[in-house]
Design an enzyme around this catalytic site. Structure first.
Site, short mmCIF file in Angstrom:
data_model
loop_
_atom_site.label_atom_id
_atom_site.label_comp_id
_atom_site.label_asym_id
_atom_site.label_seq_id
_atom_site.Cartn_x
_atom_site.Cartn_y
_atom_site.Cartn_z
N SER A 39 0.83 -1.20 0.00
CA SER A 39 0.00 0.00 0.00
C SER A 39 0.87 1.26 0.00
O SER A 39 1.70 1.43 -0.88
CB SER A 39 -0.98 -0.05 1.18
OG SER A 39 -2.03 0.86 1.02
N ASP A 155 -5.91 -3.55 -2.15
CA ASP A 155 -4.89 -3.30 -1.13
C ASP A 155 -4.34 -4.59 -0.52
O ASP A 155 -5.09 -5.43 -0.02
CB ASP A 155 -5.51 -2.45 -0.02
CG ASP A 155 -4.48 -1.74 0.82
OD1 ASP A 155 -3.57 -2.42 1.33
OD2 ASP A 155 -4.58 -0.51 0.99
#
Length: 264
Positions: A39, A155
């Protein structure tokens, strides 16, 4: 001198602490031989491995607002996300240019979650920016990414917010993990609206999953968590604060890291 591998964990705006941490190591002459990220950690890691200095990254991010990073999707239900990452991609391209993994100065890999198969995937080939943005696509908030033959990547923090297992394959002998999220369950009280409830669910799963894996991770030499208090990872503010806390952590731990590298 042993080879240092850094794992930069997910964390939204809290991930700016990674930049401060890298700056402190740079000033001490400590540079990793390889990096993994998830991320925001993937975005910072990609830029760093492309040769972008922590100071240049700091100048690029500390004054950013949400409007600078995301554009609203016209048809969010059809696009499977409220926002798209076109603005964020443009900013990263301006900073580091278009790169493939094999053009990086430091070996790098990042992780994302494959929603089709329900598993973590390691991204280490192709366009680095697209891979990092896939790793950072918060489900529901951003449209899932198509990358590397995968149809729905979101993510990586859903399943693997601090990716350390990949570092030995990149050559790391000493592994330092930086988790900028820590125990989110204890730090943040849930609010009573739909979006915050969804994000709270992600935080709970994320934290518990990371805590279980951390106990089993015998290959991690040092697990670090900057003191970011209750800073909201989803709010694009206090970025200079996050940078400062990461820098403080780097100053505090760089002698210890150096001792691990020389085998003391």
């Amino acid at each position: 001198m042993k080879k240092l591998g850094l794992s930069l964990g997910s964390g939204g705006s809290r991930g700016v602490a990674h930049i401060g941490f890298l700056q402190a190591l740079e000033e001490a002459g400590i540079r990793p031989s390889c990096v993994t990220g998830c991320s925001m950690g993937a975005i910072v890691g990609a830029c760093y491995c492309a040769g972008i200095s922590p100071e240049a990254m700091r100048q690029a991010v500390v004054d950013l607002k949400l409007i600078d990073l995301a554009a609203v999707n016209v048809a969010p239900f059809r696009k499977n996300g409220l926002m798209k990452m076109t603005k964020a991609r443009k900013l990263i391209v301006e900073l580091m240019g278009e790169r493939t993994f094999d053009e990086l100065e430091i070996p790098f890999a990042c992780v994302a979650t494959d929603l089709v198969k329900g598993r973590v995937v390691v991204l280490k080939e192709g366009n680095v920016i697209d891979a990092a943005l896939a790793s950072a696509s918060i489900p529901g908030a951003f449209t899932p990414s198509k990358f590397g033959g995968y149809e729905m990547l979101v993510d990586g923090g859903l399943l693997e917010r601090v990716p350390t297992a990949e570092l030995p394959e990149l050559g790391a002998e000493v592994i330092v993990a930086v988790d900028v999220l820590g125990d989110l369950i204890a730090l943040k009280e849930p609010k009573h609206n739909l979006v915050d409830t969804l994000l709270r669910c992600i935080d709970v799963m994320d934290t518990r999953n990371t805590q279980r894996k951390r106990i089993r991770r015998k290959n991690v030499s040092l697990w670090l968590e900057p003191d970011l208090g209750g800073m909201d990872q989803y709010a694009v503010k206090d970025l200079d604060f996050a940078y400062g806390k990461g820098y403080e952590l780097g100053l505090e731990k760089r002698d210890l890291i150096r001792s691990l590298l020389v085998g003391e």
